[in-house]
Design an enzyme around this catalytic site. Sequence first.
Site, PDB file in Angstrom:
ATOM      1  CE  LYS A  13      -1.070  -0.248   5.061  1.00  0.00           C
ATOM      2  NZ  LYS A  13       0.315  -1.248   5.260  1.00  0.00           N
ATOM      3  NE  ARG A  88      -1.463  -0.480  10.932  1.00  0.00           N
ATOM      4  CZ  ARG A  88      -0.747   0.119  10.029  1.00  0.00           C
ATOM      5  NH1 ARG A  88      -0.959   1.195   9.434  1.00  0.00           N
ATOM      6  NH2 ARG A  88       0.346  -0.901   9.738  1.00  0.00           N
ATOM      7  NE  ARG A 127       8.650  -3.332   4.798  1.00  0.00           N
ATOM      8  CZ  ARG A 127       7.456  -2.893   4.950  1.00  0.00           C
ATOM      9  NH1 ARG A 127       6.789  -2.465   3.965  1.00  0.00           N
ATOM     10  NH2 ARG A 127       6.999  -3.646   6.029  1.00  0.00           N
ATOM     11  NE  ARG A 133       8.895  -0.930   8.348  1.00  0.00           N
ATOM     12  CZ  ARG A 133       7.568  -0.674   7.990  1.00  0.00           C
ATOM     13  NH1 ARG A 133       7.159  -0.148   7.099  1.00  0.00           N
ATOM     14  NH2 ARG A 133       6.819  -1.200   9.025  1.00  0.00           N
ATOM     15  NE  ARG A 144       4.615  -4.583  10.885  1.00  0.00           N
ATOM     16  CZ  ARG A 144       5.609  -4.608  10.054  1.00  0.00           C
ATOM     17  NH1 ARG A 144       6.883  -5.162  10.417  1.00  0.00           N
ATOM     18  NH2 ARG A 144       5.532  -3.964   8.862  1.00  0.00           N
TER      19      ARG A 144
HETATM   20  P1  AMP Z   1       3.207   0.998   8.558  1.00  0.00           P
HETATM   21  O1  AMP Z   1       4.452   1.757   8.192  1.00  0.00           O
HETATM   22  O2  AMP Z   1       1.889   1.228   8.050  1.00  0.00           O
HETATM   23  O3  AMP Z   1       3.301  -0.412   8.500  1.00  0.00           O
HETATM   24  O4  AMP Z   1       3.245   1.148  10.105  1.00  0.00           O
HETATM   25  C1  AMP Z   1       4.379   0.672  11.081  1.00  0.00           C
HETATM   26  C2  AMP Z   1       3.819   0.958  12.538  1.00  0.00           C
HETATM   27  O5  AMP Z   1       3.461   2.232  12.952  1.00  0.00           O
HETATM   28  C3  AMP Z   1       2.648   0.128  12.808  1.00  0.00           C
HETATM   29  O6  AMP Z   1       3.154  -1.403  13.066  1.00  0.00           O
HETATM   30  C4  AMP Z   1       2.181   0.534  14.145  1.00  0.00           C
HETATM   31  O7  AMP Z   1       2.881   0.208  15.224  1.00  0.00           O
HETATM   32  C5  AMP Z   1       2.429   2.186  13.876  1.00  0.00           C
HETATM   33  N1  AMP Z   1       1.075   2.621  13.190  1.00  0.00           N
HETATM   34  C6  AMP Z   1       1.048   2.876  11.903  1.00  0.00           C
HETATM   35  N2  AMP Z   1      -0.350   3.499  11.602  1.00  0.00           N
HETATM   36  C7  AMP Z   1      -1.068   3.032  12.724  1.00  0.00           C
HETATM   37  C8  AMP Z   1      -2.266   3.241  12.900  1.00  0.00           C
HETATM   38  N3  AMP Z   1      -3.355   3.911  12.001  1.00  0.00           N
HETATM   39  N4  AMP Z   1      -2.780   3.151  14.302  1.00  0.00           N
HETATM   40  C9  AMP Z   1      -1.910   2.438  15.239  1.00  0.00           C
HETATM   41  N5  AMP Z   1      -0.377   2.340  14.745  1.00  0.00           N
HETATM   42  C10 AMP Z   1      -0.199   2.693  13.730  1.00  0.00           C
END
Ligand code: AMP
Length: 187
Positions: A13, A88, A127, A133, A144
Amino acid sequence: MNLIFMGPPGAGKGTQSKIVMNRLNIPQISTGDILRESIESQSELGIKAKEYMDAGNLVPDEVVIGIIEERISNDDCENGFILDGFPRTTEQANALDKMLPQKGMKINNVVYFDVPENELVERMLERSKKEGRADDNLESVKNRLEVFKSKTQPLIDYYEEKSILTKIDGVGNIDEISEKVKLKIGA
Ligand code: AMP
């Protein structure tokens, strides 16, 4: 056009939302990116968020809701935006439904990227080698995915009921998937 890009971790995404950002010239708003930048700059927000993120858990709703509320109020969101990784949880989706009408906005389309679990794990571990990361290690990746299933997956039905959900098969190369997105959202 106001869009939400949704999908399990590793579904692509982020990549696809950046392509649409350039094509439509509207900002891509990634809560994950914003949180990672806060960790980088060691701000109060970053210090709060790091522990949750490293373990692959969600950051508390009120924190990310606050981030989004502030961000979509920026002038650059007047012609549209793409939310990447928000909402989320049902609480986040409800908060968004409350705040958008107050700003005279609504979501036009929720694009959901469907990718089988075994491929997701492979992509995220790949990745981790490239981007390093902190949350792309096996333990965090598995958590996750579980968090996605229990907290985020219910939002698919939520947006389907509102008739704004577009499902896209997220298996394939980046260009192929981007073409599918273009066709489905008509832009
Ligand atoms: P992402 O880069 O979208 O995979 O997000 C990485 C991490 O950031 C997630 O595993 C959460 O710990 C935190 N995170 C990102 N977006 C959200 C959200 N909308 N609600 C809660 N935690 C978030």
